[in-house]
Write a protein that holds these residues in place. Structure first.
Motif, PDB file in Angstrom:
ATOM      1  N   PRO B  72      29.709  47.535  43.089  1.00 33.78           N
ATOM      2  CA  PRO B  72      28.486  47.955  43.769  1.00 33.78           C
ATOM      3  C   PRO B  72      27.920  49.274  43.242  1.00 33.78           C
ATOM      4  CG  PRO B  72      30.393  48.253  45.187  1.00 33.78           C
ATOM      5  CD  PRO B  72      30.863  47.495  43.990  1.00 33.78           C
ATOM      6  N   HIS B  73      28.754  50.047  42.537  1.00 33.94           N
ATOM      7  CA  HIS B  73      28.283  51.370  42.103  1.00 33.94           C
ATOM      8  C   HIS B  73      27.219  51.311  41.022  1.00 33.94           C
ATOM      9  CE1 HIS B  73      31.472  50.323  39.311  1.00 33.94           C
ATOM     10  NE2 HIS B  73      31.107  51.274  38.489  1.00 33.94           N
ATOM     11  N   ASN B  82      20.216  50.657  49.736  1.00 34.00           N
ATOM     12  CA  ASN B  82      19.455  49.551  49.142  1.00 34.00           C
ATOM     13  C   ASN B  82      20.215  48.950  47.986  1.00 34.00           C
ATOM     14  OD1 ASN B  82      17.359  50.143  50.851  1.00 34.00           O
ATOM     15  ND2 ASN B  82      16.577  51.705  49.445  1.00 34.00           N
ATOM     16  N   LYS B  83      20.024  47.664  47.823  1.00 36.54           N
ATOM     17  CA  LYS B  83      20.744  46.977  46.763  1.00 36.54           C
ATOM     18  C   LYS B  83      20.260  47.440  45.392  1.00 36.54           C
ATOM     19  CE  LYS B  83      23.525  43.982  45.062  1.00 36.54           C
ATOM     20  NZ  LYS B  83      24.907  44.376  45.003  1.00 36.54           N
ATOM     21  N   TRP B  84      18.960  47.584  45.256  1.00 33.34           N
ATOM     22  CA  TRP B  84      18.425  47.925  43.945  1.00 33.34           C
ATOM     23  C   TRP B  84      17.819  49.330  43.954  1.00 33.34           C
ATOM     24  CZ3 TRP B  84      17.393  48.827  39.242  1.00 33.34           C
ATOM     25  CH2 TRP B  84      17.716  47.902  38.233  1.00 33.34           C
ATOM     26  N   GLU B  85      18.660  50.283  44.105  1.00 39.96           N
ATOM     27  CA  GLU B  85      18.165  51.655  44.072  1.00 39.96           C
ATOM     28  C   GLU B  85      18.114  52.152  42.625  1.00 39.96           C
ATOM     29  OE1 GLU B  85      16.659  55.110  45.887  1.00 39.96           O
ATOM     30  OE2 GLU B  85      16.963  53.084  46.673  1.00 39.96           O
ATOM     31  N   ALA B  86      18.628  51.292  41.725  1.00 42.61           N
ATOM     32  CA  ALA B  86      18.503  51.567  40.293  1.00 42.61           C
ATOM     33  C   ALA B  86      19.122  52.883  39.867  1.00 42.61           C
ATOM     34  CB  ALA B  86      17.044  51.511  39.881  1.00 42.61           C
ATOM     35  N   ARG B  87      20.372  53.009  40.220  1.00 44.15           N
ATOM     36  CA  ARG B  87      21.094  54.198  39.781  1.00 44.15           C
ATOM     37  C   ARG B  87      21.111  54.286  38.262  1.00 44.15           C
ATOM     38  NH1 ARG B  87      26.871  54.097  38.746  1.00 44.15           N
ATOM     39  NH2 ARG B  87      27.385  56.201  38.107  1.00 44.15           N
ATOM     40  N   VAL B  88      21.261  53.143  37.633  1.00 41.71           N
ATOM     41  CA  VAL B  88      21.343  53.146  36.162  1.00 41.71           C
ATOM     42  C   VAL B  88      20.075  53.737  35.553  1.00 41.71           C
ATOM     43  CG1 VAL B  88      22.985  51.251  35.895  1.00 41.71           C
ATOM     44  CG2 VAL B  88      20.604  50.735  36.109  1.00 41.71           C
ATOM     45  N   VAL B  89      18.943  53.379  36.116  1.00 40.10           N
ATOM     46  CA  VAL B  89      17.671  53.855  35.582  1.00 40.10           C
ATOM     47  C   VAL B  89      17.527  55.360  35.821  1.00 40.10           C
ATOM     48  CG1 VAL B  89      15.181  53.639  35.800  1.00 40.10           C
ATOM     49  CG2 VAL B  89      16.598  51.609  35.877  1.00 40.10           C
ATOM     50  N   LYS B  90      17.947  55.773  36.990  1.00 32.79           N
ATOM     51  CA  LYS B  90      17.838  57.205  37.308  1.00 32.79           C
ATOM     52  C   LYS B  90      18.681  58.035  36.350  1.00 32.79           C
ATOM     53  CE  LYS B  90      16.980  56.914  42.226  1.00 32.79           C
ATOM     54  NZ  LYS B  90      17.628  56.965  43.516  1.00 32.79           N
ATOM     55  N   ASP B 340      59.282  45.947  51.509  1.00 38.32           N
ATOM     56  CA  ASP B 340      58.704  47.162  52.111  1.00 38.32           C
ATOM     57  C   ASP B 340      57.859  47.915  51.090  1.00 38.32           C
ATOM     58  OD1 ASP B 340      59.935  46.570  54.427  1.00 38.32           O
ATOM     59  OD2 ASP B 340      61.587  47.991  54.181  1.00 38.32           O
ATOM     60  N   LEU B 341      58.364  47.960  49.868  1.00 34.34           N
ATOM     61  CA  LEU B 341      57.627  48.679  48.824  1.00 34.34           C
ATOM     62  C   LEU B 341      56.268  48.034  48.571  1.00 34.34           C
ATOM     63  CD1 LEU B 341      60.301  49.512  46.130  1.00 34.34           C
ATOM     64  CD2 LEU B 341      58.932  51.135  47.402  1.00 34.34           C
ATOM     65  N   LYS B 342      56.285  46.721  48.554  1.00 39.18           N
ATOM     66  CA  LYS B 342      55.042  45.985  48.313  1.00 39.18           C
ATOM     67  C   LYS B 342      54.022  46.303  49.405  1.00 39.18           C
ATOM     68  CE  LYS B 342      53.248  42.414  45.959  1.00 39.18           C
ATOM     69  NZ  LYS B 342      53.958  41.139  45.970  1.00 39.18           N
ATOM     70  N   ASN B 343      54.491  46.315  50.637  1.00 40.13           N
ATOM     71  CA  ASN B 343      53.584  46.635  51.753  1.00 40.13           C
ATOM     72  C   ASN B 343      53.027  48.049  51.629  1.00 40.13           C
ATOM     73  OD1 ASN B 343      53.891  44.145  52.878  1.00 40.13           O
ATOM     74  ND2 ASN B 343      55.575  44.758  54.216  1.00 40.13           N
ATOM     75  N   ARG B 344      53.892  48.958  51.222  1.00 37.32           N
ATOM     76  CA  ARG B 344      53.424  50.341  51.045  1.00 37.32           C
ATOM     77  C   ARG B 344      52.422  50.423  49.910  1.00 37.32           C
ATOM     78  NH1 ARG B 344      58.465  54.411  51.102  1.00 37.32           N
ATOM     79  NH2 ARG B 344      56.850  55.930  50.680  1.00 37.32           N
ATOM     80  N   LEU B 345      52.694  49.683  48.865  1.00 34.17           N
ATOM     81  CA  LEU B 345      51.778  49.686  47.716  1.00 34.17           C
ATOM     82  C   LEU B 345      50.383  49.229  48.140  1.00 34.17           C
ATOM     83  CD1 LEU B 345      51.351  49.665  44.512  1.00 34.17           C
ATOM     84  CD2 LEU B 345      51.753  47.229  44.703  1.00 34.17           C
ATOM     85  N   ILE B 346      50.350  48.133  48.888  1.00 29.35           N
ATOM     86  CA  ILE B 346      49.053  47.580  49.296  1.00 29.35           C
ATOM     87  C   ILE B 346      48.281  48.598  50.137  1.00 29.35           C
ATOM     88  CG2 ILE B 346      47.997  45.770  50.739  1.00 29.35           C
ATOM     89  CD1 ILE B 346      50.284  43.933  49.577  1.00 29.35           C
ATOM     90  N   SER B 347      49.018  49.331  50.965  1.00 24.85           N
ATOM     91  CA  SER B 347      48.333  50.316  51.812  1.00 24.85           C
ATOM     92  C   SER B 347      47.853  51.525  51.021  1.00 24.85           C
ATOM     93  CB  SER B 347      49.254  50.769  52.944  1.00 24.85           C
ATOM     94  OG  SER B 347      50.254  51.608  52.414  1.00 24.85           O
ATOM     95  N   LEU B 348      48.312  51.653  49.793  1.00 14.90           N
ATOM     96  CA  LEU B 348      47.939  52.838  48.997  1.00 14.90           C
ATOM     97  C   LEU B 348      46.870  52.550  47.934  1.00 14.90           C
ATOM     98  CD1 LEU B 348      51.509  54.327  48.619  1.00 14.90           C
ATOM     99  CD2 LEU B 348      49.570  55.553  49.572  1.00 14.90           C
ATOM    100  N   ILE B 349      46.344  51.321  47.938  1.00 17.75           N
ATOM    101  CA  ILE B 349      45.286  51.011  46.974  1.00 17.75           C
ATOM    102  C   ILE B 349      43.966  51.556  47.516  1.00 17.75           C
ATOM    103  CG2 ILE B 349      44.043  49.168  45.756  1.00 17.75           C
ATOM    104  CD1 ILE B 349      46.590  47.436  46.164  1.00 17.75           C
ATOM    105  N   PRO B 350      43.299  52.441  46.787  1.00 18.33           N
ATOM    106  CA  PRO B 350      42.055  53.019  47.315  1.00 18.33           C
ATOM    107  C   PRO B 350      40.993  51.936  47.553  1.00 18.33           C
ATOM    108  CG  PRO B 350      42.733  54.119  45.277  1.00 18.33           C
ATOM    109  CD  PRO B 350      43.626  52.945  45.447  1.00 18.33           C
ATOM    110  N   THR B 351      40.240  52.110  48.611  1.00 20.25           N
ATOM    111  CA  THR B 351      39.240  51.106  48.993  1.00 20.25           C
ATOM    112  C   THR B 351      38.248  50.851  47.871  1.00 20.25           C
ATOM    113  OG1 THR B 351      39.479  51.965  51.201  1.00 20.25           O
ATOM    114  CG2 THR B 351      37.612  50.525  50.834  1.00 20.25           C
ATOM    115  N   TYR B 352      37.806  51.910  47.214  1.00 16.82           N
ATOM    116  CA  TYR B 352      36.767  51.722  46.194  1.00 16.82           C
ATOM    117  C   TYR B 352      37.278  50.846  45.045  1.00 16.82           C
ATOM    118  CZ  TYR B 352      38.559  54.536  42.313  1.00 16.82           C
ATOM    119  OH  TYR B 352      39.283  54.982  41.240  1.00 16.82           O
ATOM    120  N   LEU B 353      38.567  51.003  44.737  1.00 16.69           N
ATOM    121  CA  LEU B 353      39.139  50.275  43.605  1.00 16.69           C
ATOM    122  C   LEU B 353      39.115  48.768  43.849  1.00 16.69           C
ATOM    123  CD1 LEU B 353      40.484  50.774  40.852  1.00 16.69           C
ATOM    124  CD2 LEU B 353      42.687  50.841  42.004  1.00 16.69           C
TER     125      LEU B 353
END
Lengths: 232, 820
Positions: B72-73, B82-90, B340-353
């Motif tokens: 989305p970035h 807005n969907k088309w705020e045209a960041r690339v153009v700016k 347990d490690l797998k569960n912790r890993l999943i909780s540590l993945i940043p939302t944006y990623l």
């Protein structure tokens, strides 16, 4: 007859001998063994089966087993009876010595072996020297931790492990795989020579146990891209 | 989401498909920009909303990966819904205009590097550290284009390698060029040097300057008859070819932007070119561009800390953010269960990623953990033979598959051993031998260990990198616990060792707020801009009917200058400051003004509030906007205000500064940089933000860092007074409250081009009852100290101050009282 035997068992102490210097219980057993008719013996077995072994002390159970052993009154029914009672008895035991002794007796009953006298079995010494794997074998029936420890001791003494190879399938079938893997790792760390390592590896492979790198990890590592795709 | 095929033996570079399409679109966009706006007449000034310009990016937005709704970035700016705020153009327009501004006084024609635009677009604006993924793409493009690569054991034969000494030589060459004429030619015969010049252009240090050249005897001579039109044609020819360098290497030269005082250090460039870019906020600062392994991709890290200090989470979070680089993480745990490690890993993945096409949601394809069973004896030997040796065996099988054309992967493997201490129960463990083996795995090995000074003393000289985590403030209810990352050794690279604050959470993942000196160091090569004389804010003259828009205006606030308003009581300093920052800017250079009118003239203000929450400023902004509708009818000023509100409490200086800089960087990457910043209510630091108050360096650091951005900076401070109104400002009070006045003193020392004092009218000024007198104490390039204005905080209006006695221009006694 059962009450007579029961009384004999209850009164049987290590140092109790009759006027002829013989152990009354043993004597009675030998008599039964040599003289008893088939009917008498059957009768004796039925009565022996009725004895509530759980009421006996560990030592009295030893005497009882000793009696059965020497009187040759052993059959499946009585075996099951003794087996279940011994399990109970085992759980009641909380010292290492008694546990091992109970297990040893269990082994004797189970194998019905004539190779060793009861005294020899009870003294442990001969068994430990000549059949080191026995300890782990019998321990495995009730207590895997003991089995694991005993095998670990055997390995660290540099044993060639041949006897263990024979016994192993019997040993393993009752054990949870994860637990077994854990034990394998511990045994492996106890090895003192390369041959032992190879043998343990071979066992593990035969039993489909992988210690060290897991199969999944191995597969994944073998697929790691070491090079990158061109982008031009 | 894209999934790597299990049999695929090649790592896929992040954004590899999208990036190529985007680069072509950028070339098209630049062509359109040059064709429509290249002559700088201003008559055809481009707008971000220009449909034709947007169309240039259609192939990119119609790419299957974008159509699927990921990434989305690309289309959205960081504040846009807005969907088309045209960041690339700016971004394209903004970077082009920056170059134009840079070259305004010369006859040349210049453009930013297409890679510079691409690098910014591929970065998620809210997460500037995601530039690591973008950097991988850009630098790979350069390596492949020029067939050069940093020294590596698996280097394909067609590639030439370069090392730090080569980089040093190339930089020396650049220095000598910049000292002479700032024209850095394209060196086709030294491809690594040309690659480096492009890399610096990609980082925004260089721009491309076009012009027809003639060469003779290996010397490039400028054709004096070259007209601007020729140069524009030269640029169009270059852009149409859609190649990074033209075949002859003559169409452009590289030029250094003047706001870079110096070129980056060779060691930093090596980290960026040969190291692993770290997609963790703050990591770029502390590792100076990237995590450097040896030429065999080996790195052994000791990661230690007390229980609960975040060692395992740190390693897991690292695995997550490294996964888009095709890094496989193998976690060998002696303590926790793999589940347990797998569960912790999943909780540590940043939302944006999770929203990016480069992220693979199938964690099993990039993360695996096994529980390690070890016995009581020979643990290390067992681990070595059954894990390390067998991993090595697996990897060595693969090395035989050397592919002639392919570059080595960036970081194929991370192995975490948690924890190494469990393997070292016996005295005779041969740790040295073990670590030597680890160093032959072509992987990053993270050895996690609990606190054990004796062990650390033993192991530290063997490992390449030492990170110690600490959780301070956990033993008292009076402190907010703070996680500290101590970086104490980096064998293969330069870095910024020391104690840095770090955070761990699911939504934002792992992030580091580097210590203040590191944050300053990072920007040291950027020069502090002198307040712009091209642009100025006419705010203080607007109330005068005879205002003239030229340099002779009595009190022009130069753009990118620093202003301080302070005084006693609620005089409406925020309203005054915001009015100033939202006022339109004027320029002597009409062309430049015209070109910039759609972008740079829009005002965008970041409010750092230590006083009021965002609502307060939104209300203020609406009132100012209404006021401006009449005042600046002809300007059609669009203004935006964003607020970064800090709640009083346990804010650390590192976090405070990090968050401000992050916000500023975010806006640059969003294509709409802030034009002004308001530091409102600095006095509130006293007693309410004790960690800021205790830090002597927070204000100098903040002001010196803000000065590196092109911003007009306004600070407000309410002086303390104990006692009644008459007694305010008494010396005793100031002494008592000296500690609280520290930010004011810093603002005065560091950051004042314009210094104003606000105060209620004195008895002799009774006619201004209910209003405030604004006195100019000092001003850059003005001799107007003492000039007064009248500020009505209710009406948000400034008016002229009339002296009661015409002869009395300046009341010294009154002034010196307020000065205190």
């Amino acid at each position: 007859m059962s009450s007579k035997i029961l009384n004999l068992i209850k009164s049987d102490e290590t140092d109790t001998v009759d006027v002829n210097g013989e152990k009354p219980l043993l004597k009675e057993a030998i008599n039964l063994s040599n003289e008893g008719t088939r009917e008498q013996n059957d009768e004796a077995i039925i009565q022996l089966t009725n004895i509530d072994i759980s009421l006996l002390s560990v030592y009295q159970i030893n005497s009882f087993l000793s009696f059965i052993y020497y009187s040759r009154l052993f059959n499946d029914k009585i075996f099951r009876k003794i087996d279940s009672s011994l399990k109970h008895s085992f759980h009641e035991c909380d010292t290492d010595t008694i546990t091992k002794r109970s297990l040893l007796l269990r082994f004797v009953v189970n194998n019905f072996s004539n190779r060793y006298s009861l005294q020899e079995v009870l003294s442990e010494e001969k068994i430990r020297n000549e059949l080191p794997w026995v300890w782990s074998d019998i321990a495995s029936v009730y207590n895997w931790n003991l089995a694991e420890e005993e095998i670990g001791n055997i390995i660290s003494k540099g044993d060639t492990l041949e006897s263990l190879i024979i016994r192993l399938p019997y040993l393993i079938k009752k054990i949870d795989k994860e637990q077994l893997k854990n034990s394998f790792v511990k045994w492996y760390s106890n090895t003192v020579n390369k041959k032992q390592k190879q043998i343990l590896q071979k066992w593990a492979t035969n039993l489909n146990i992988k210690f060290g790198l897991s199969i999944s990890a191995e597969y994944k590592l073998s697929n790691i891209p070491l090079f990158q795709e061109s982008i031009i | 989401m894209k999934k790597m095929k299990s049999q695929d033996k090649h790592a896929i570079i992040p954004y590899s498909n999208l990036g190529k399409v985007l680069l072509d679109c950028i070339f098209d966009g630049l062509i359109y920009f040059v064709e429509t706006n290249g002559d700088l007449t201003g008559e055809q000034s481009l707008k971000a909303s220009d449909e034709n310009l947007r169309k240039c990016f259609s192939p990119f937005f119609n790419h299957p990966e974008n159509i699927r709704g990921v990434n989305p970035h690309f289309s959205q700016g960081h504040t846009s819904k807005n969907k088309w705020e045209a960041r690339v153009v700016k971004i394209l327009l903004k970077t082009c205009i920056d170059v134009m501004e840079e070259t305004k006084d010369t006859q040349g024609f210049a453009l930013p590097s297409p890679l510079f635009i691409l690098h910014q677009i591929l970065t998620v604006p809210e997460e500037p550290h995601s530039s690591a993924y973008s950097l991988i793409f850009s630098r790979t493009l350069l390596f492949e284009n020029f067939k050069v690569f940093p020294e590596h054991v698996l280097l394909p034969p067609k590639y030439k390698s370069f090392n730090i000494s080569d980089i040093n030589n190339y930089l020396d060459n650049f220095y000598s060029y910049t000292k002479q004429s700032n024209n850095i030619p394209q060196t086709k015969n030294v491809p690594a040097q040309l690659m480096l010049a492009h890399f610096l252009a990609m980082k925004g240090v260089f721009y491309l300057r076009f012009g027809n050249r003639e060469s003779g005897n290996n010397k490039i001579k400028r054709n004096k008859k070259t007209t601007k039109k020729d140069r524009i044609n030269s640029a169009l020819a270059y852009l149409s070819a859609k190649k990074l360098s033209d075949d002859k290497g003559k169409s452009f030269e590289f030029h250094k932007f003047t706001f870079f005082e110096e070129l980056p250090e060779a060691a930093t460039l090596v980290n960026e070119l040969a190291g692993i870019p770290m997609p963790i906020r703050g990591a770029e600062t502390i590792f100076q561009g990237g995590l450097k392994t040896d030429s065999n991709s080996n790195l052994v890290i000791r990661l230690s800390g007390e229980p609960g200090s975040g060692k395992t989470s740190f390693a897991l979070a690292l695995s997550a953010v490294m996964s888009p680089l095709n890094t496989f993480s193998y976690y060998l745990t002696l303590e926790e269960s793999p589940k347990d490690l797998k569960n912790r890993l999943i909780s540590l993945i940043p939302t944006y990623l999770k929203k990016l096409s480069i992220f693979n949601s199938d964690t099993d394809s990039w993360f695996w953990s096994d529980k390690v069973f070890v016995g009581q004896k020979n643990r290390l030997d067992f681990f070595e033979s059954e894990y390390i040796d067998r991993i090595s065996e697996q990897l060595n099988k693969r090395k035989s598959e050397v592919i002639q054309e392919s570059l080595p992967a960036i970081c194929p493997l991370i192995i975490v051993i948690d924890s190494i201490r469990v393997l070292l129960k016996e005295e005779n463990s041969n740790l040295e031998k073990f670590i030597e083996k680890c160093k032959k795995l072509n992987a990053i090995i993270i050895l996690i260990s609990a606190n054990d000074e004796k062990f650390h003393h033993e192991i530290d000289y063997m490992v390449d990198l030492v990170i110690h985590l600490n959780h301070s403030g956990t033993h008292t209810q009076l402190e907010k616990p703070t996680r500290i990352l101590q970086l104490s050794k980096t064998r293969h690279q330069i870095s910024r060792p020391g104690s840095h604050v770090f955070h761990l959470s699911g939504e934002k993942g792992l992030r580091i707020s580097p210590q203040l000196p590191s944050q300053i160091d990072k920007k040291e090569k950027i020069s502090k801009p002198i307040p712009s004389t091209d642009f100025y804010i006419n705010f203080f003259n607007e109330y005068k009917k005879d205002t003239i828009l030229d340099n002779s205006t009595p009190l022009s606030i130069w753009n990118t200058s620093q202003v301080l308003f302070h005084g006693y009581g609620s005089s409406g300093k925020a309203g005054l400051s915001l009015s100033l920052l939202l006022s339109p800017i004027y320029s002597k250079n009409i062309n430049l003004l015209s070109t910039k009118s759609q972008l740079n003239l829009n005002r965008k203000v970041l409010i750092i509030s230590l006083l009021y929450p965002e609502n307060y400023y939104n209300d203020l902004k609406s009132r100012i906007a209404k006021k401006f509708q009449n005042l600046y009818k002809e300007h059609n000023v669009r203004s935006k205000v964003e607020c970064l509100y800090f709640y009083s409490g346990y804010l650390t200086p590192e976090d405070f500064i990090s968050r401000i800089l992050q916000k500023l960087d975010e806006a640059i990457l969003g294509g709409e940089p802030f034009t002004g910043i308001l530091l409102d209510g600095l006095h509130n630091v006293s007693l309410q933000f004790h960690k800021l108050q205790e830090s002597d360096m927070v204000w100098p650091t903040l002001y010196s860092l803000l000065a590196k951005y092109k911003l007009t900076i306004v600070t407000t401070f309410t002086n303390f007074a104990i006692g009644n109104e008459k007694n305010r400002g008494a010396i005793d009070d100031d002494e008592i409250l000296l500690k609280g006045h520290k930010p004011l003193l810093h603002a005065l020392v560091q950051a004042t081009d314009y210094h104003f004092i606000l105060q209620p009218p004195s008895v002799r000024e009774g006619r201004y009852e209910g209003k405030y007198i604004v006195t100019l104490k000092s001003a850059i390039r003005h001799k107007l100290a003492g000039e007064k204005f009248v500020w009505d905080r209710e009406l948000l209006s400034l008016s002229q101050y009339y002296q009661t006695t015409q002869t009395k221009i300046f009341d010294l006694e009154e002034y010196s009282n307020t000065d205190k």
